[in-house]
Design an enzyme around this catalytic site. Structure first.
Site, short mmCIF file in Angstrom:
data_model
loop_
_atom_site.label_atom_id
_atom_site.label_comp_id
_atom_site.label_asym_id
_atom_site.label_seq_id
_atom_site.Cartn_x
_atom_site.Cartn_y
_atom_site.Cartn_z
N GLY A 127 0.81 -1.21 0.00
CA GLY A 127 0.00 0.00 0.00
C GLY A 127 0.84 1.26 0.00
O GLY A 127 1.28 1.71 1.07
N GLY A 134 -0.07 9.55 -6.42
CA GLY A 134 0.31 8.41 -7.22
C GLY A 134 1.80 8.47 -7.51
O GLY A 134 2.63 7.93 -6.79
N SER A 135 2.16 9.18 -8.59
CA SER A 135 3.57 9.37 -8.88
C SER A 135 4.26 10.19 -7.79
O SER A 135 5.44 9.98 -7.50
CB SER A 135 3.74 10.07 -10.24
OG SER A 135 3.21 9.27 -11.28
N ARG A 273 -4.33 -19.74 -40.93
CA ARG A 273 -5.31 -18.89 -41.62
C ARG A 273 -4.98 -18.76 -43.11
O ARG A 273 -3.85 -18.41 -43.47
CB ARG A 273 -5.34 -17.51 -40.96
CG ARG A 273 -6.19 -16.47 -41.67
CD ARG A 273 -7.66 -16.72 -41.52
NE ARG A 273 -8.44 -15.57 -41.97
CZ ARG A 273 -9.73 -15.60 -42.23
NH1 ARG A 273 -10.41 -16.74 -42.08
NH2 ARG A 273 -10.36 -14.52 -42.63
N GLN A 342 -3.92 -7.21 -34.48
CA GLN A 342 -3.97 -6.83 -35.90
C GLN A 342 -3.78 -8.04 -36.80
O GLN A 342 -4.46 -8.20 -37.82
CB GLN A 342 -2.89 -5.79 -36.19
CG GLN A 342 -2.96 -5.18 -37.57
CD GLN A 342 -4.13 -4.24 -37.73
OE1 GLN A 342 -4.67 -3.74 -36.75
NE2 GLN A 342 -4.54 -4.01 -38.97
N GLY A 345 -6.82 -9.96 -37.34
CA GLY A 345 -7.90 -9.25 -38.01
C GLY A 345 -9.12 -9.12 -37.11
O GLY A 345 -9.01 -8.90 -35.91
N GLU A 369 3.41 0.25 -10.60
CA GLU A 369 4.78 0.29 -10.07
C GLU A 369 5.58 1.44 -10.70
O GLU A 369 6.78 1.33 -10.94
CB GLU A 369 5.49 -1.05 -10.21
CG GLU A 369 4.89 -2.09 -9.29
CD GLU A 369 5.88 -3.14 -8.83
OE1 GLU A 369 7.07 -2.82 -8.69
OE2 GLU A 369 5.44 -4.28 -8.60
N THR A 371 4.54 4.78 -13.51
CA THR A 371 4.26 4.89 -14.94
C THR A 371 5.56 4.89 -15.74
O THR A 371 6.63 5.19 -15.22
CB THR A 371 3.50 6.19 -15.26
OG1 THR A 371 4.36 7.31 -14.97
CG2 THR A 371 2.23 6.31 -14.42
#
Length: 386
Positions: A127, A134-135, A273, A342, A345, A369, A371
């Site tokens: 915690g 945050g940062s 495919r 991608q 598809g 942990e 950014t």
């Protein structure tokens, strides 16, 4: 000539990888889609990891653990994340939560809290972040005020806590000297799930890692004994930063595992495919995509492994390499999983195939942990301090 000179992992590490992959494919992968869809804790994965001592392999043998080195821990997390990112947070967060105790806790604290985790009887969360911190961790407002009897009373909250509500133990950072110098007025404590005045917020509704519960920690006049402090008063943020130097590497390992799972599936798909009378894999444009995905993934893997070796030795440049490993691997995971979608598809955009889950799971590795923007700050400061 040593394995390091040969620049390859040891036979023991390779055997470990194979063992974890076997467990992951047999016991964890079959539940991954359901865990994501229903947003439930991966209990089957937890039980399988505990049964094989992969749930908290970092804990030393002196505390009933197996004493795995930092690279071995990364291999465990990588192989589990390859099939289920949520499940890989079991060993990753057990290390994150317990690392402050390992680094700075008293012998009594280590003997009390590490063995239950090593035996699989408890989990350990961490915690640090808050709604407004945050940062900027030094901007936290959660307080732990010392009472006349030497106990501490906690009031405040912590945000974005992984495995909250499931873990029994929590390392919590709180301000112990409200009038003290910013950043040097924070101390670390071990909280237990059943402590009076300790509660949890509702589960967050997340984009990914849905099988790992994320909740707030809420403290309202939560009184704990003074001997639960980790390290000395005012050393909390110092301990927290040392912890992250070691544990950011595990997020890099998680990112590598997610990306590997996506690449593996995409390769299999394009080989099967058919379009325009041939396998999609025969088209040069597809081959170039796969080559780039594999190249960047391997670069990320090697950076994570080097950082793990530095973590094991506690090298002076660990802070740079830990940040670099986490940052680069997370960016690669996001790119590789997006390309995997991608390559499939329209099918890649559906829940019928795992790559869309992997893409959603990969995103968090760029955020938690620290950014990836903060990782770049950490790296730059390390460079400029020389």
């Amino acid at each position: 000539m040593s394995d390091f000179d040969l620049f390859q992992i040891s036979e023991d590490h390779q055997a470990l990888r194979e063992a974890v992959r076997s467990v992951s494919e047999a016991k964890i992968a079959p539940h991954a889609a359901r865990v994501d869809e229903e947003g439930v804790f991966p209990q089957e994965a937890h039980d399988a990891l505990v049964a094989t001592d992969f749930h908290a392999p970092h804990i030393a043998e002196d505390y009933d653990g197996v004493g795995a080195d930092a690279l071995a821990v990364c291999l465990v997390i990588e192989e589990v994340a390859r099939v289920c990112a949520s499940s890989s947070l079991i060993p990753a967060v057990n290390k994150l939560g317990s690392m402050p105790v390992i680094l700075a806790g008293s012998q009594e604290l280590k003997s009390r809290y590490l063995p239950p985790v090593a035996r699989g009887e408890a989990m350990f969360s961490y915690g640090l972040s808050e709604a407004g911190a945050g940062s900027d961790t030094a901007g936290m407002t959660c307080k732990a005020i010392e009472a006349s009897d030497g106990s501490f009373v906690l009031d405040g909250q912590k945000s974005w806590i992984t495995n909250a509500g499931v873990s029994q133990f929590y390392t919590v950072l709180a301000v112990t000297d409200p009038d003290g110098p910013r950043g040097r007025n924070v101390s670390a404590f071990v909280l237990e799930k059943d402590d009076e005045g300790f509660a949890f917020g509702p589960p967050e509704k997340k984009l990914g890692i849905k099988g790992s519960p994320t909740r707030e920690l809420l403290f309202e006049h939560c009184r704990i004994p003074g001997d639960r402090m980790v390290g000395a008063p005012g050393e909390g943020l110092k301990i927290a930063l040392r912890t992250l130097d070691h544990t950011r590497i595990t997020i890099g390992a998680q990112a590598v595992g997610i990306a590997q799972g996506a690449l593996d599936f995409a390769v299999g798909y394009v080989k099967e495919r058919q379009q325009f009378g041939q396998a999609v894999a025969q088209f040069q444009g597809v081959q170039f995509m796969l080559a780039d995905m594999a190249m960047k993934l391997e670069a990320a893997r090697q950076l994570v492994y080097v950082a793990a070796a530095k973590s094991e030795r506690d090298d002076a440049d660990l802070r740079f390499f830990g940040a670099a490993a986490k940052c680069y691997a997370a960016d690669v995971a996001m790119e590789v999983t997006t390309d995997a979608v991608q390559l499939l598809g329209g099918s890649g955009y559906t829940k019928d195939f795992p790559v869309e889950r992997m893409m959603r799971d990969a995103k968090i590795t760029q955020i938690y942990e620290g950014t990836n923007q903060i990782q770049r700050v950490v790296m730059a400061r390390a460079l400029l301090s020389k």
